[in-house]
Enzyme design. Sequence first.
Site, mmCIF file in Angstrom:
data_model
loop_
_atom_site.group_PDB
_atom_site.id
_atom_site.type_symbol
_atom_site.label_atom_id
_atom_site.label_comp_id
_atom_site.label_asym_id
_atom_site.label_seq_id
_atom_site.Cartn_x
_atom_site.Cartn_y
_atom_site.Cartn_z
ATOM 1 N N GLU A 105 0.840 -1.215 0.000
ATOM 2 C CA GLU A 105 0.000 0.000 0.000
ATOM 3 C C GLU A 105 0.866 1.253 0.000
ATOM 4 O OE1 GLU A 105 -2.228 -1.560 3.400
ATOM 5 O OE2 GLU A 105 -4.027 -1.191 2.242
ATOM 6 N N GLU A 125 -3.761 -9.439 4.256
ATOM 7 C CA GLU A 125 -4.497 -9.097 5.472
ATOM 8 C C GLU A 125 -5.640 -10.069 5.777
ATOM 9 O OE1 GLU A 125 -3.448 -7.125 3.156
ATOM 10 O OE2 GLU A 125 -2.727 -5.233 3.982
HETATM 11 N N1 T1G Z 1 4.388 -7.484 11.627
HETATM 12 C C1 T1G Z 1 5.138 -7.872 12.695
HETATM 13 N N2 T1G Z 1 6.024 -8.885 12.672
HETATM 14 C C2 T1G Z 1 6.154 -9.536 11.509
HETATM 15 C C3 T1G Z 1 5.414 -9.197 10.347
HETATM 16 C C4 T1G Z 1 4.505 -8.116 10.448
HETATM 17 N N3 T1G Z 1 3.795 -7.706 9.409
HETATM 18 N N4 T1G Z 1 5.772 -10.047 9.353
HETATM 19 C C5 T1G Z 1 6.694 -10.869 9.874
HETATM 20 N N5 T1G Z 1 6.922 -10.572 11.152
HETATM 21 C C6 T1G Z 1 7.891 -11.209 12.037
HETATM 22 C C7 T1G Z 1 7.528 -12.655 12.343
HETATM 23 O O1 T1G Z 1 6.632 -12.692 13.437
HETATM 24 C C8 T1G Z 1 8.883 -13.225 12.671
HETATM 25 O O2 T1G Z 1 9.183 -12.758 13.986
HETATM 26 C C9 T1G Z 1 9.811 -12.493 11.720
HETATM 27 O O3 T1G Z 1 9.117 -11.299 11.340
HETATM 28 C C10 T1G Z 1 10.157 -13.285 10.498
HETATM 29 O O4 T1G Z 1 8.892 -13.707 9.934
HETATM 30 C C11 T1G Z 1 -2.577 -1.573 7.084
HETATM 31 C C12 T1G Z 1 -3.242 -3.856 8.283
HETATM 32 C C13 T1G Z 1 6.904 -11.231 5.351
HETATM 33 C C14 T1G Z 1 6.544 -13.320 4.028
HETATM 34 O O5 T1G Z 1 0.459 -10.309 6.831
HETATM 35 O O6 T1G Z 1 3.889 -13.282 5.626
HETATM 36 O O7 T1G Z 1 -0.221 -4.500 6.648
HETATM 37 O O8 T1G Z 1 9.535 -15.005 15.072
HETATM 38 O O9 T1G Z 1 9.466 -16.143 9.984
HETATM 39 O O10 T1G Z 1 9.449 -16.756 6.501
HETATM 40 O O11 T1G Z 1 -3.306 -2.867 5.294
HETATM 41 O O12 T1G Z 1 6.651 -12.897 7.700
HETATM 42 O O13 T1G Z 1 11.496 -13.691 14.193
HETATM 43 O O14 T1G Z 1 10.230 -12.872 16.214
HETATM 44 O O15 T1G Z 1 7.478 -15.252 8.665
HETATM 45 O O16 T1G Z 1 10.932 -14.779 5.753
HETATM 46 C C15 T1G Z 1 0.162 -7.626 6.498
HETATM 47 C C16 T1G Z 1 3.031 -11.288 7.387
HETATM 48 C C17 T1G Z 1 0.193 -7.039 7.865
HETATM 49 C C18 T1G Z 1 2.739 -10.326 6.227
HETATM 50 C C19 T1G Z 1 8.419 -13.151 5.654
HETATM 51 N N6 T1G Z 1 1.370 -8.344 6.265
HETATM 52 N N7 T1G Z 1 4.370 -11.791 7.281
HETATM 53 O O17 T1G Z 1 8.434 -14.563 5.827
HETATM 54 O O18 T1G Z 1 9.842 -14.739 7.925
HETATM 55 S S1 T1G Z 1 -1.312 -6.177 8.204
HETATM 56 C C20 T1G Z 1 1.417 -9.676 6.473
HETATM 57 C C21 T1G Z 1 4.685 -12.798 6.403
HETATM 58 C C22 T1G Z 1 -1.226 -4.815 7.205
HETATM 59 C C23 T1G Z 1 -2.307 -2.813 6.287
HETATM 60 C C24 T1G Z 1 -2.490 -4.093 7.035
HETATM 61 C C25 T1G Z 1 6.082 -13.283 6.466
HETATM 62 C C26 T1G Z 1 6.967 -12.716 5.344
HETATM 63 P P1 T1G Z 1 10.176 -13.631 14.937
HETATM 64 P P2 T1G Z 1 8.845 -15.077 9.142
HETATM 65 P P3 T1G Z 1 9.725 -15.284 6.455
#
Ligand code: T1G
Length: 693
Positions: A105, A125
């Site tokens: 975004e 999301e």
């Molecule tokens: N927020 C906080 N922590 C996150 C995070 C996030 N968005 N994404 C990953 N982490 C942390 C995860 O908990 C782990 O922490 C570490 O990063 C490595 O993650 C307004 C409301 C990006 C594809 O849903 O799909 O944006 O265990 O092991 O395999 O519209 O992380 O090391 O302490 O998964 O390389 C939308 C979620 C948010 C993406 C990377 N975004 N993340 O995969 O690493 S809502 C998501 C993933 C939003 C807006 C809305 C995957 C990844 P720790 P990992 P990875």
Amino acid sequence: MSASYEVKESVAVITMNNPPVNGLGHATRSGIFDGLKKALADSAVKAVLITGAGKAFSGGADIKEFNTPKTFAEPNLHSVIAAIEAADKPVVAAVHSVAMGGGLELALGCHYRVAAPGAQIALPEVKLGLLPGAGGTQRLPRVVGVETALNMIVTGNPTPSEKLAGTKLFDRMIEGDLMAGAIAFAGEIAEKRPLPKVRDIRINFPNREAFFKVARDTVGAAAKHFPAPLKCVDCVEAAVTMTFEEGMKVERDNFLALVQTTESKALRHYFFGERAAAKIPDVPGETPKRPIKSAAVIGAGTMGGGIAMNFANAGIPVMVLEVNQEALDKGLATVRKNYENSLKKGRLTQEKFDQRVGLIRGTLSYDDIKNADIVIEAVFEEMGIKEKVFRKLDEVMKPGAILASNTSTLDINRIAGFTKRPQDVIGTHFFSPANVMRLLEIVRGAKTGKDVLTTTMSLAKKIKKIGVVSGVCDGFIGNRMIEQYGRQAGFLLEEGCLPEQVDRAMENFGFAMGPFRMGDLAGNDVGWYIRKRRYAERPDVIYSKTADLLCERGRFGQKTGAGWYDYKPGDRKPYPSQLVNDMIINHSREIGVERREISDPEIVERLVYALVNEAAYILAEGIAQRASDVDIIYLTGYGFPMHRGGPMFYADTVGLPHVVTAMEKYAGGRHGKFWKPAPLLVKLAAEGKTFNE
Ligand code: T1G
């Protein structure tokens, strides 16, 4: 600040730097916002470039901040994106690796976007029970088209950047050095005016009524307990039918509603719980891992074959050992059949089929497996047989090989004691079907080495399992809890329920299958075998006799064509059995229990709280490391409804004091001892705390 700033060739480069995935937490948002202000105020700067350090452009909003004041603390994501869009100098997003959620975004708010190929582009999301809340539902349809955008938003699945190269999402794909290419691009467009804004793109989508009706029907049918997917459809429809500002309001109102829902909190709990499970407090991340380049499996039965497939699917050669050629051939034929079915259904390419089948070989000789880096025994669940196998493994396996048992209840410490290398012994409890179920209980023996533990945990990730560590006790975590669930289900039959009522109540609660359908699927003889052992070991523990009566009639379930339910040949549908129901009713009479009407809410409370209470004991004993581990086990291994977040999350949602009160009520009934609340549960309830603090 979680964003750096430097000027190169009159281009201000703002680099997000909030490891591991450049989550758009408050500090990162402030870094971008301040960098932009600085760039706009610097006359030497002709254009602005935003990119991400490390392994992501940005993984989106910082999910950890949700439901806290930080989420909307200024500059919030909307303010940052608005400032970018309103800038009087061109702002270019240089996307690589991962651009998800708020990260995408943010890029959509820029005037231009360039990308490296292979970047994962997604608005995931919906997988968190939300929807894109920073303009994604309004901007993405304007650059990739309504249908592609809706599909991306409703599924949350990533699309490789090169697949979107021909759309307005990316102005240029850059091979090789992304930064150099992006800065060159910025220089090219620096003087171009007007600055293009995604919000100004008009959507022309003529057959929208029909399209959105079909979309609603399809999405609604799949969404079941989750409100977010249909809200996604509403928002994308608003992008088509309303002005940008009106559409943004629809999106914001829906986002704010969804972020408060229990379903979304449950899915976020799952997201973090899955990752937390991989952390072992007393095993530092830098503990050296043993290389796993080859594997062996002892036993080519259903479990052994499934386990072998996990290794082959991960590209790890695996040797399956059996006691005779017939059993080996049968087991390997089943494995091949599984792959052929996937091939037929188009879930596997011929190349992948050939590769995977080629990675699985069979043998009758221990000599052929001695150099494997890990060997997993999946033989009959009887300690005497396990002893023979492990003594043999101890004799033949190379030093440093990991010796794992797929036992589902037996004592790993005793099994380790059959070897001279207990530090190399660990439990790897797969769930049937082993090549499908994601859960892997990793059972840590008293002497299991830390390197063996961390190696097995990382192997779990490699073979696409969710590893959860369990200590040694009878049934580990999942089966020890399901034992109490099953006991309570038996008592309900004695007191007035019939199998179909209990199953219906639990399936309405959201379980994939109620306890009796599950028994018929897994085989009622499995529990029968374990209960016989229990009767000898723990005569004080009372079980309903109904399940034994059933098994004494040979009604083991689908595999014998009859169980709690009747089955028709070739039909897996369960039909209530008059014979079984009469048997249950007669049994109540024989034991002098007066049957009564039992409500569905009582069924759900008694079965779910039986799980919760046993888990509280398991947590207090340190068998489970944390409450979210128990939730992950039940969500991925026992069909607990995802929208309820797992037994512990559900108990937290209901309120622990309420759980204790309900248990006290049931303690007044039959088998009141069953309902002795675990001290941890009582303590947390009294302190107004939760399991998942
Ligand atoms: N927020 C906080 N922590 C996150 C995070 C996030 N968005 N994404 C990953 N982490 C942390 C995860 O908990 C782990 O922490 C570490 O990063 C490595 O993650 C307004 C409301 C990006 C594809 O849903 O799909 O944006 O265990 O092991 O395999 O519209 O992380 O090391 O302490 O998964 O390389 C939308 C979620 C948010 C993406 C990377 N975004 N993340 O995969 O690493 S809502 C998501 C993933 C939003 C807006 C809305 C995957 C990844 P720790 P990992 P990875």
